[in-house]
Design a protein around this motif. Structure first.
Motif, PDB file in Angstrom:
ATOM      1  N   THR A 171      43.638 -45.853  40.332  1.00  0.00           N
ATOM      2  CA  THR A 171      43.412 -44.641  39.553  1.00  0.00           C
ATOM      3  C   THR A 171      44.534 -43.628  39.775  1.00  0.00           C
ATOM      4  O   THR A 171      44.938 -43.367  40.912  1.00  0.00           O
ATOM      5  N   LEU A 172      45.037 -43.073  38.657  1.00  0.00           N
ATOM      6  CA  LEU A 172      46.053 -42.030  38.721  1.00  0.00           C
ATOM      7  C   LEU A 172      45.507 -40.752  38.086  1.00  0.00           C
ATOM      8  O   LEU A 172      44.848 -40.789  37.040  1.00  0.00           O
ATOM      9  N   LEU A 173      45.780 -39.635  38.725  1.00  0.00           N
ATOM     10  CA  LEU A 173      45.532 -38.339  38.116  1.00  0.00           C
ATOM     11  C   LEU A 173      46.846 -37.900  37.473  1.00  0.00           C
ATOM     12  O   LEU A 173      47.849 -37.729  38.170  1.00  0.00           O
ATOM     13  N   VAL A 174      46.839 -37.739  36.160  1.00  0.00           N
ATOM     14  CA  VAL A 174      48.055 -37.367  35.424  1.00  0.00           C
ATOM     15  C   VAL A 174      47.857 -35.958  34.877  1.00  0.00           C
ATOM     16  O   VAL A 174      47.031 -35.734  33.990  1.00  0.00           O
ATOM     17  N   ASP A 175      48.597 -35.018  35.438  1.00  0.00           N
ATOM     18  CA  ASP A 175      48.455 -33.607  35.081  1.00  0.00           C
ATOM     19  C   ASP A 175      49.552 -33.225  34.088  1.00  0.00           C
ATOM     20  O   ASP A 175      50.736 -33.167  34.437  1.00  0.00           O
ATOM     21  N   ASN A 176      49.176 -32.998  32.846  1.00  0.00           N
ATOM     22  CA  ASN A 176      50.102 -32.554  31.809  1.00  0.00           C
ATOM     23  C   ASN A 176      50.188 -31.038  31.865  1.00  0.00           C
ATOM     24  O   ASN A 176      49.324 -30.331  31.353  1.00  0.00           O
ATOM     25  N   LYS A 177      51.241 -30.524  32.473  1.00  0.00           N
ATOM     26  CA  LYS A 177      51.400 -29.085  32.648  1.00  0.00           C
ATOM     27  C   LYS A 177      52.020 -28.411  31.420  1.00  0.00           C
ATOM     28  O   LYS A 177      52.264 -27.197  31.437  1.00  0.00           O
ATOM     29  N   ASN A 178      52.291 -29.200  30.380  1.00  0.00           N
ATOM     30  CA  ASN A 178      52.730 -28.607  29.122  1.00  0.00           C
ATOM     31  C   ASN A 178      51.534 -27.980  28.406  1.00  0.00           C
ATOM     32  O   ASN A 178      50.387 -28.318  28.675  1.00  0.00           O
TER      33      ASN A 178
END
Length: 597
Positions: free
Chosen positions: A555-562
């Motif tokens: 599992t990956l947490l992918v944080d889109n800060k855009n």
């Protein structure tokens, strides 16, 4: 060292200088290639470079392959060594709080606060570093050194292949995800670092994560004798602050990396056109396949017909038969191309370098402001003429030719770096050249005051048609390559190469039509991404604002800060059989959870 040639050639010539660094066992650990350019009289060649900790020997080898240079004299050779203690970070403070360790490093110029977070469930270690500038200073490189007690076993190459680590040094670039597998752990998911270098020492590994890189700051102006005046250090202002991070996790973790291209595509091919002596009829042939509107192929071929975006340079002022934006027919054509998805950009204001005063450039920016242009290509600086071009004196605030403030006023974000990379292949990343820092685009804070423009490099080939062949393009795709092509598609000198004339009409040449159809086919099969320069840079910048945190083995947490969605976001998951799986999704702003299955 000082040098001069006794028989100065009529055309520009140069000789090669290779600086090689060896360790105690006389294994080459670093090789730096430089070129000496000749002007009349005595000149001085200078360079600087960091020495790895295990450097023991240095050699300088001078060679040339030109028949025009017969005798060169050298004198006053001098080598200077700067003690590293002047720049080394000293550990000033260590504090521990449950699963957090905080360290503070400091030298005379900067301070680094390092925070180490340890996950109790899966032993994932997150390292966050905050760089703070204490005073205004210039340095060759800023870096965070990591000393590890085990050697690296495998490293992710720039073509996304996992390679056994055999070289004494390996360099990654700012566009490629970093993954290093060691005997007992792995390092990856680095954010905000400009580049990363790894060295194998006797029984440990050194990993250097660079906050700035000398290859990033090739701002120069061109002197009266055609010499390039380089900036080799980067300026950091007092109170500058930036956060960087990377992860250390168990070696058996599954990992996935961000693809540089969206929608599962592999290679990234960008076309850029520098107008020069372009003609309206040839532009129409390049865009629509032919100037003959009654031909069945009209609007079905060319860049527009094959739906191939391109960054297309044009002049504002017409000069001596070369059309500009002040020509109504040319203006209508440029505006039509902009509506068709072509990125139109000013190729300076006038074809004549000395005419590019701040007044004319302001007039050009104002007259084209309705097109919302934000990219710029300098033209005709190579004779050393001082003008308002950004790679001449446009970014020098004390110059009468200063124009940088105008570009900021009109919302410009990008400009050509005036640098063409010398390549015999399509891939600017050169994945097998592991000692290079390949830069496709970069932001140089020495460039003007305050905010900077992103500068992009390109490649100009002697014969582009020989590069756009099926074998070359397939190799490029397989390497997950990146290339920004610089050429003169609408120049009359391209007759019988890019275009032909027949019955007073202009047509794409069969060879160039074949090349464009190949590119269009690979794009339709989602193997190639063919964006404009602006689209390419914007997407890569958006990727830099996507932060990946490994939560567990799947599992990956992918944080889109855009603040916007990223459509076609692609993760590459290497499989045990040497193959790969590509996971394609739309990233919403904020946190996204992705399962690696």
């Amino acid at each position: 060292m000082d040098y001069k040639t006794l028989n100065h050639p009529k055309e520009e010539e140069n000789i090669n200088v290779e600086i090689a660094i060896f360790n105690e066992s006389k294994t080459k650990i670093l090789s730096l290639a430089e070129k000496i350019k000749f002007t009349p009289g005595w000149e001085t060649f200078k360079t600087s470079f960091p020495l790895p900790t295990d450097a023991k020997y240095i050699t300088f080898e001078i060679s040339q392959n030109s028949n025009n240079i017969q005798t060169v004299q050298f004198r006053n050779f001098k080598a200077s060594f700067v003690k590293p203690s002047k720049y080394t970070f000293l550990l000033k403070r260590v504090e521990k709080y449950n699963n957090l360790i905080e360290q503070e490093f400091e030298n005379g110029f900067q301070k680094i606060i390092r925070k180490i977070f340890i996950s109790s469930s899966e032993d994932v270690i997150e390292v966050e570093e905050i760089l703070k500038s204490k005073v205004n200073h210039q340095v060759f490189k800023e870096y965070s050194p990591l000393v590890l007690e085990t050697k690296p076993l495998f490293i992710l190459k720039r073509d996304y292949s996992l390679s056994k680590f055999t070289n004494p040094m390996y360099v990654t670039d700012s566009l490629s995800d970093f993954y290093l597998k060691l005997e007992s752990c792995s390092i990856g998911y680095a954010n905000n670092y400009d580049s990363i270098e790894t060295y194998n020492l006797k029984n440990k590994a050194n990993v250097y994560l660079f906050f700035s890189n000398s290859e990033d700051i090739k701002y120069f102006l061109i002197g009266k004798n055609k010499e390039h005046i380089w900036t080799t250090t980067q300026f950091f202002r007092k109170d500058f602050e930036k956060t960087f991070s990377f992860f250390i996790f168990p070696a058996d973790f599954r990992y996935a990396i961000k693809s540089r291209a969206p929608d599962g595509r592999k290679g990234i091919l960008v076309f850029s056109h520098h107008s020069d002596s372009n003609m309206i009829s040839i532009i129409k042939a390049m865009m629509f396949g032919t100037t003959d509107s009654k031909d069945p192929a009209f609007m079905k071929k060319g860049f527009v017909g094959y739906n191939i975006p391109i960054t297309w340079g044009f002049f504002y002022k017409s000069v001596k038969g070369i059309p500009g934006f002040d020509n109504p027919e040319y203006k209508n054509l440029i505006e039509f191309l902009a509506k068709k998805g072509i990125e139109v950009v000013l190729h300076t204001a006038s074809p004549v370098a000395e005419e590019n005063t701040p007044q004319l450039i302001q007039k050009a920016l104002e007259a084209t402001s309705h097109l919302k242009l934000d990219n710029w290509i300098d033209h005709s600086l190579s004779d050393g003429t001082r003008c308002g071009g950004l790679k001449s004196e446009g970014a020098i605030k004390t110059s009468k030719n200063y124009t940088f403030n105008l570009f900021l006023k009109y919302g410009y974000k990008y400009c050509w770096s005036y640098l063409d990379v010398k390549l015999d292949d399509l891939n600017m990343l050169e994945p097998n050249q592991t000692n290079k820092h390949p830069q496709i685009f970069f932001k140089n804070y020495n460039f003007g005051e305050g905010e900077s423009l992103y500068q992009w490099n390109s490649v100009r080939y002697r014969n582009l048609l020989k590069m756009l062949t099926k074998p070359k393009l397939e190799k490029f795709v397989n390497e997950n390559g990146v290339c920004i092509i610089h050429d003169y598609f609408a120049h009359p000198m391209q007759k019988n190469k890019f275009f032909i004339t027949r019955n007073k009409n202009v047509y794409l040449s069969p060879q160039f039509d074949h090349s464009l159809r190949l590119v269009s086919y690979l794009s339709s099969k989602k193997l190639l991404w063919v964006p404009t320069v602006k689209q390419f840079i914007d997407y890569e910048l958006a990727l830099k604002n996507v932060i990946i945190t490994p939560l567990d083995k799947s599992t990956l947490l992918v944080d889109n800060k855009n603040s916007f969605e990223i459509k076609g976001f692609t993760l590459i998951l290497p499989l045990q059989n040497g193959q790969e799986k590509r996971i394609i999704t739309t990233l919403v702003p904020g946190v996204n959870i992705i399962t690696l299955s």
